[in-house]
Design a protein around this motif. Sequence first.
Motif, PDB file in Angstrom:
ATOM      1  N   HIS A  72      27.685  48.491 -64.743  1.00 30.23           N
ATOM      2  CA  HIS A  72      27.985  49.799 -64.163  1.00 30.23           C
ATOM      3  C   HIS A  72      28.729  49.626 -62.850  1.00 30.23           C
ATOM      4  O   HIS A  72      28.411  48.743 -62.053  1.00 30.23           O
ATOM      5  N   SER A  73      29.732  50.452 -62.648  1.00 32.30           N
ATOM      6  CA  SER A  73      30.433  50.570 -61.378  1.00 32.30           C
ATOM      7  C   SER A  73      31.024  49.232 -60.922  1.00 32.30           C
ATOM      8  O   SER A  73      31.796  48.610 -61.655  1.00 32.30           O
ATOM      9  N   LEU A  74      30.652  48.762 -59.740  1.00 33.67           N
ATOM     10  CA  LEU A  74      31.273  47.554 -59.194  1.00 33.67           C
ATOM     11  C   LEU A  74      31.026  46.331 -60.070  1.00 33.67           C
ATOM     12  O   LEU A  74      31.852  45.416 -60.116  1.00 33.67           O
ATOM     13  N   ALA A  75      29.916  46.296 -60.794  1.00 32.08           N
ATOM     14  CA  ALA A  75      29.668  45.169 -61.690  1.00 32.08           C
ATOM     15  C   ALA A  75      30.724  45.093 -62.792  1.00 32.08           C
ATOM     16  O   ALA A  75      31.053  44.008 -63.271  1.00 32.08           O
ATOM     17  N   SER A  76      31.285  46.244 -63.184  1.00 36.46           N
ATOM     18  CA  SER A  76      32.348  46.242 -64.199  1.00 36.46           C
ATOM     19  C   SER A  76      33.560  45.470 -63.693  1.00 36.46           C
ATOM     20  O   SER A  76      34.186  44.706 -64.435  1.00 36.46           O
ATOM     21  N   VAL A  77      33.883  45.664 -62.426  1.00 35.63           N
ATOM     22  CA  VAL A  77      35.019  44.965 -61.829  1.00 35.63           C
ATOM     23  C   VAL A  77      34.688  43.482 -61.634  1.00 35.63           C
ATOM     24  O   VAL A  77      35.533  42.614 -61.876  1.00 35.63           O
TER      25      VAL A  77
END
Length: 197
Positions: A72-77
């Motif tokens: 989710h969110s920054l972990a995706s990047v």
Amino acid sequence: MWNRSMLILHGVENRRPEGHWQHELAMDLRERGEQVFYPQLPETDRPKLADWTDAIRSELALMRGEKVVVCHSLASVAWMHLAAADAASSNPHSADRVLLVSPPGPKAFDWDVIAGFTTTGLDLAGLRLAKGPARLVCSDDDPYCVENAAEHYGRPLGCEVDVIPGGGHLAIGDGYGRWPSALAWCLDESERLTPNR
């Protein structure tokens, strides 16, 4: 022997609170007998990309069987950076399938806290996110991705995309506590993610 294991990765400033869909997902999967890894990533308020990717690799090394990753969110990047590093080093892909939810867009990296995670310079079209299917889930009004994640990420990555109308950042405040379709996808890759209504 495990035939499948799940890794759930949170975003910036997220301390895995009860009620967040990822927390509920981890609990629901464990109740079904699934092997689940749901680590607290280091320095969540001021994360460093290298520390996060190192921590993620450590978790991946513990997994067995089919490796399923939910970001989710920054972990995706962070996952995109990890995939790029794997490709550059000719390492085997780290996951069998991956779900990216609400990655922040280019303007979000103006925030100094996450600037080091910028996707500028990443060849999104050249990334292979997993050995098998990858899916992007985003809303059409995410304040952290005003560039439209479906277009900015989904198109160049070439992955399946589910757009959630009016879903915001797909977090607790947007009504995303327990999310049945996220659980369904973890158990069956053919499932699509749908609004939490």
